[in-house]
Design a protein around this motif. Structure first.
Motif, PDB file in Angstrom:
ATOM      1  N   PRO A 123       0.824  -1.213   0.000  1.00 13.01           N
ATOM      2  CA  PRO A 123       0.000   0.000   0.000  1.00 13.01           C
ATOM      3  C   PRO A 123       0.853   1.256   0.000  1.00 13.01           C
ATOM      4  O   PRO A 123       1.943   1.276   0.577  1.00 13.01           O
ATOM      5  CB  PRO A 123      -0.784  -0.111   1.310  1.00 13.01           C
ATOM      6  N   PRO A 124       0.365   2.323  -0.637  1.00 13.81           N
ATOM      7  CA  PRO A 124       1.108   3.581  -0.623  1.00 13.81           C
ATOM      8  C   PRO A 124       1.064   4.263   0.741  1.00 13.81           C
ATOM      9  O   PRO A 124       1.877   5.105   1.050  1.00 13.81           O
ATOM     10  CB  PRO A 124       0.398   4.434  -1.678  1.00 13.81           C
ATOM     11  N   SER A 125       0.092   3.876   1.559  1.00 13.90           N
ATOM     12  CA  SER A 125      -0.066   4.439   2.890  1.00 13.90           C
ATOM     13  C   SER A 125      -0.614   3.350   3.811  1.00 13.90           C
ATOM     14  O   SER A 125      -1.426   2.529   3.385  1.00 13.90           O
ATOM     15  CB  SER A 125      -1.036   5.618   2.822  1.00 13.90           C
ATOM     16  N   PHE A 126      -0.159   3.345   5.063  1.00 17.07           N
ATOM     17  CA  PHE A 126      -0.589   2.343   6.034  1.00 17.07           C
ATOM     18  C   PHE A 126      -1.464   2.996   7.098  1.00 17.07           C
ATOM     19  O   PHE A 126      -1.169   4.109   7.532  1.00 17.07           O
ATOM     20  CB  PHE A 126       0.624   1.733   6.748  1.00 17.07           C
ATOM     21  N   PRO A 127      -2.502   2.284   7.559  1.00 17.15           N
ATOM     22  CA  PRO A 127      -3.238   2.821   8.701  1.00 17.15           C
ATOM     23  C   PRO A 127      -2.382   2.696   9.964  1.00 17.15           C
ATOM     24  O   PRO A 127      -1.575   1.775  10.088  1.00 17.15           O
ATOM     25  CB  PRO A 127      -4.476   1.916   8.787  1.00 17.15           C
ATOM     26  N   SER A 128      -2.560   3.637  10.875  1.00 11.79           N
ATOM     27  CA  SER A 128      -1.897   3.573  12.174  1.00 11.79           C
ATOM     28  C   SER A 128      -2.795   2.838  13.161  1.00 11.79           C
ATOM     29  O   SER A 128      -4.017   2.853  13.027  1.00 11.79           O
ATOM     30  CB  SER A 128      -1.614   4.977  12.707  1.00 11.79           C
ATOM     31  N   GLN A 129      -2.177   2.219  14.141  1.00 11.89           N
ATOM     32  CA  GLN A 129      -2.894   1.482  15.173  1.00 11.89           C
ATOM     33  C   GLN A 129      -3.439   2.457  16.207  1.00 11.89           C
ATOM     34  O   GLN A 129      -2.672   3.158  16.869  1.00 11.89           O
ATOM     35  CB  GLN A 129      -1.935   0.499  15.858  1.00 11.89           C
ATOM     36  N   CYS A 130      -4.765   2.548  16.335  1.00 21.73           N
ATOM     37  CA  CYS A 130      -5.385   3.381  17.369  1.00 21.73           C
ATOM     38  C   CYS A 130      -6.857   3.011  17.489  1.00 21.73           C
ATOM     39  O   CYS A 130      -7.560   2.943  16.482  1.00 21.73           O
ATOM     40  CB  CYS A 130      -5.235   4.869  17.041  1.00 21.73           C
ATOM     41  N   LEU A 131      -7.310   2.778  18.714  1.00 18.22           N
ATOM     42  CA  LEU A 131      -8.729   2.543  18.969  1.00 18.22           C
ATOM     43  C   LEU A 131      -9.468   3.875  18.921  1.00 18.22           C
ATOM     44  O   LEU A 131      -8.946   4.890  19.401  1.00 18.22           O
ATOM     45  CB  LEU A 131      -8.930   1.927  20.352  1.00 18.22           C
ATOM     46  N   LEU A 132     -10.671   3.888  18.402  1.00 17.88           N
ATOM     47  CA  LEU A 132     -11.441   5.126  18.393  1.00 17.88           C
ATOM     48  C   LEU A 132     -11.684   5.623  19.815  1.00 17.88           C
ATOM     49  O   LEU A 132     -11.704   6.825  20.054  1.00 17.88           O
ATOM     50  CB  LEU A 132     -12.770   4.936  17.652  1.00 17.88           C
ATOM     51  N   GLU A 133     -11.836   4.696  20.762  1.00 24.08           N
ATOM     52  CA  GLU A 133     -12.061   5.081  22.160  1.00 24.08           C
ATOM     53  C   GLU A 133     -10.823   5.684  22.812  1.00 24.08           C
ATOM     54  O   GLU A 133     -10.887   6.194  23.923  1.00 24.08           O
ATOM     55  CB  GLU A 133     -12.500   3.865  23.000  1.00 24.08           C
ATOM     56  N   GLN A 134      -9.689   5.649  22.117  1.00 19.63           N
ATOM     57  CA  GLN A 134      -8.448   6.171  22.693  1.00 19.63           C
ATOM     58  C   GLN A 134      -7.749   7.164  21.759  1.00 19.63           C
ATOM     59  O   GLN A 134      -6.536   7.342  21.829  1.00 19.63           O
ATOM     60  CB  GLN A 134      -7.511   5.013  23.032  1.00 19.63           C
ATOM     61  N   LEU A 135      -8.485   7.834  20.908  1.00 22.23           N
ATOM     62  CA  LEU A 135      -7.887   8.765  19.963  1.00 22.23           C
ATOM     63  C   LEU A 135      -7.074   9.869  20.636  1.00 22.23           C
ATOM     64  O   LEU A 135      -6.041  10.283  20.127  1.00 22.23           O
ATOM     65  CB  LEU A 135      -8.962   9.393  19.072  1.00 22.23           C
ATOM     66  N   SER A 136      -7.520  10.327  21.805  1.00 21.23           N
ATOM     67  CA  SER A 136      -6.788  11.406  22.470  1.00 21.23           C
ATOM     68  C   SER A 136      -5.462  10.919  23.062  1.00 21.23           C
ATOM     69  O   SER A 136      -4.640  11.725  23.477  1.00 21.23           O
ATOM     70  CB  SER A 136      -7.636  12.073  23.553  1.00 21.23           C
ATOM     71  N   ARG A 137      -5.251   9.616  23.085  1.00 25.49           N
ATOM     72  CA  ARG A 137      -3.947   9.072  23.476  1.00 25.49           C
ATOM     73  C   ARG A 137      -3.022   8.990  22.263  1.00 25.49           C
ATOM     74  O   ARG A 137      -1.819   8.900  22.407  1.00 25.49           O
ATOM     75  CB  ARG A 137      -4.116   7.689  24.091  1.00 25.49           C
ATOM     76  N   CYS A 138      -3.605   9.008  21.075  1.00 25.87           N
ATOM     77  CA  CYS A 138      -2.824   8.915  19.836  1.00 25.87           C
ATOM     78  C   CYS A 138      -2.539  10.281  19.218  1.00 25.87           C
ATOM     79  O   CYS A 138      -1.547  10.419  18.491  1.00 25.87           O
ATOM     80  CB  CYS A 138      -3.568   8.044  18.820  1.00 25.87           C
ATOM     81  N   PHE A 139      -3.404  11.254  19.490  1.00 29.05           N
ATOM     82  CA  PHE A 139      -3.274  12.579  18.872  1.00 29.05           C
ATOM     83  C   PHE A 139      -3.592  13.663  19.893  1.00 29.05           C
ATOM     84  O   PHE A 139      -4.397  13.456  20.792  1.00 29.05           O
ATOM     85  CB  PHE A 139      -4.238  12.718  17.684  1.00 29.05           C
ATOM     86  N   PRO A 140      -3.006  14.850  19.707  1.00 30.30           N
ATOM     87  CA  PRO A 140      -3.306  15.967  20.608  1.00 30.30           C
ATOM     88  C   PRO A 140      -4.753  16.453  20.451  1.00 30.30           C
ATOM     89  O   PRO A 140      -5.370  16.266  19.398  1.00 30.30           O
ATOM     90  CB  PRO A 140      -2.342  17.070  20.174  1.00 30.30           C
ATOM     91  N   LYS A 141      -5.219  17.107  21.473  1.00 29.21           N
ATOM     92  CA  LYS A 141      -6.551  17.719  21.447  1.00 29.21           C
ATOM     93  C   LYS A 141      -6.603  18.744  20.310  1.00 29.21           C
ATOM     94  O   LYS A 141      -5.641  19.468  20.069  1.00 29.21           O
ATOM     95  CB  LYS A 141      -6.823  18.391  22.791  1.00 29.21           C
ATOM     96  N   ASN A 142      -7.720  18.774  19.595  1.00 35.28           N
ATOM     97  CA  ASN A 142      -7.967  19.729  18.503  1.00 35.28           C
ATOM     98  C   ASN A 142      -6.951  19.627  17.364  1.00 35.28           C
ATOM     99  O   ASN A 142      -6.722  20.597  16.659  1.00 35.28           O
ATOM    100  CB  ASN A 142      -7.991  21.173  19.032  1.00 35.28           C
ATOM    101  N   TYR A 143      -6.364  18.482  17.153  1.00 35.01           N
ATOM    102  CA  TYR A 143      -5.319  18.330  16.148  1.00 35.01           C
ATOM    103  C   TYR A 143      -5.871  18.362  14.715  1.00 35.01           C
ATOM    104  O   TYR A 143      -5.269  18.933  13.828  1.00 35.01           O
ATOM    105  CB  TYR A 143      -4.548  17.033  16.381  1.00 35.01           C
ATOM    106  N   PHE A 144      -7.018  17.729  14.504  1.00 29.15           N
ATOM    107  CA  PHE A 144      -7.567  17.600  13.152  1.00 29.15           C
ATOM    108  C   PHE A 144      -8.610  18.676  12.866  1.00 29.15           C
ATOM    109  O   PHE A 144      -9.349  19.087  13.753  1.00 29.15           O
ATOM    110  CB  PHE A 144      -8.202  16.212  12.955  1.00 29.15           C
ATOM    111  N   HIS A 145      -8.650  19.092  11.618  1.00 28.73           N
ATOM    112  CA  HIS A 145      -9.677  20.024  11.174  1.00 28.73           C
ATOM    113  C   HIS A 145     -10.951  19.274  10.784  1.00 28.73           C
ATOM    114  O   HIS A 145     -12.050  19.791  10.933  1.00 28.73           O
ATOM    115  CB  HIS A 145      -9.165  20.837   9.976  1.00 28.73           C
ATOM    116  N   VAL A 146     -10.772  18.056  10.264  1.00 27.04           N
ATOM    117  CA  VAL A 146     -11.897  17.226   9.828  1.00 27.04           C
ATOM    118  C   VAL A 146     -11.628  15.787  10.242  1.00 27.04           C
ATOM    119  O   VAL A 146     -10.512  15.287  10.059  1.00 27.04           O
ATOM    120  CB  VAL A 146     -12.067  17.278   8.281  1.00 27.04           C
ATOM    121  N   VAL A 147     -12.646  15.137  10.803  1.00 29.18           N
ATOM    122  CA  VAL A 147     -12.557  13.693  11.027  1.00 29.18           C
ATOM    123  C   VAL A 147     -13.653  13.025  10.215  1.00 29.18           C
ATOM    124  O   VAL A 147     -14.742  13.564  10.050  1.00 29.18           O
ATOM    125  CB  VAL A 147     -12.666  13.278  12.516  1.00 29.18           C
TER     126      VAL A 147
END
Length: 170
Positions: A123-147
């Motif tokens: 694949p040209p890009s791989f998904p990262s390992q992260c549970l939806l219930e733990q997104l704030s452990r994988c990314f900072p608060k307010n990091y994305f403009h669109v989910v």
């Protein structure tokens, strides 16, 4: 696969993401039955649709039916999250001449990585390992403009917490 030693805790929160016996039962059921079934589904789908070392654009572009350009048009450097992505993830999308990168995450990313290897997929890009219930452990608060979430909330243990986490990182 086993959860990390810190599983069940959320940063800056004392509450566990497995907060009830029902959640624990759902997690055990998902681990015993749901995860293997989902892995077999994706193995079969990837195997059936594979024509080369990866998939043509008409398949990989199906990650959304939304006009993502509408949501990012006024943002100079937008960050887009494709949550609960599945194994066929976009690397980016185009808005006229602008290329918008996409970060994809899935609770089964580790399973998809093994499937890629077993099927000889690159694949040209791989998904990262992260549970939806733990997104704030994988990314900072307010990091994305669109989910973006498509056909994934029915695969989480705690949908209310998953929605909270989606909002937390947006």
């Amino acid at each position: 696969w086993s959860p990390p030693a810190t599983a069940g805790t959320r940063k800056n929160h004392e509450k566990s993401w497995i907060s009830t016996d029902t959640d624990l039962g759902a997690l055990l059921q998902w681990t015993r039955v749901g995860m293997p079934e989902e892995a077999m589904h994706w193995k079969s789908w990837l195997d059936l649709n594979q024509k080369a070392s990866w998939f043509p654009e008409h398949i990989t572009s199906r990650w959304t039916d939304d006009d993502m350009c509408f949501f990012v048009k006024d943002i100079p450097a937008p960050r887009v999250l494709n949550a609960g992505s599945g194994p066929v993830v976009p690397e980016s999308f185009r808005c006229d001449t602008k290329v918008i990168p996409v970060i994809s995450v899935d609770a089964l990313a580790h399973v998809f990585w093994d499937l890629y290897d077993g099927l000889g997929l690159v694949p040209p890009s791989f998904p990262s390992q992260c549970l939806l219930e733990q997104l704030s452990r994988c990314f900072p608060k307010n990091y994305f403009h669109v989910v973006h979430v498509r056909n994934a909330l029915d695969h989480v243990v705690n949908a209310r917490l998953a929605l909270h986490e989606l909002l937390e990182v947006t």
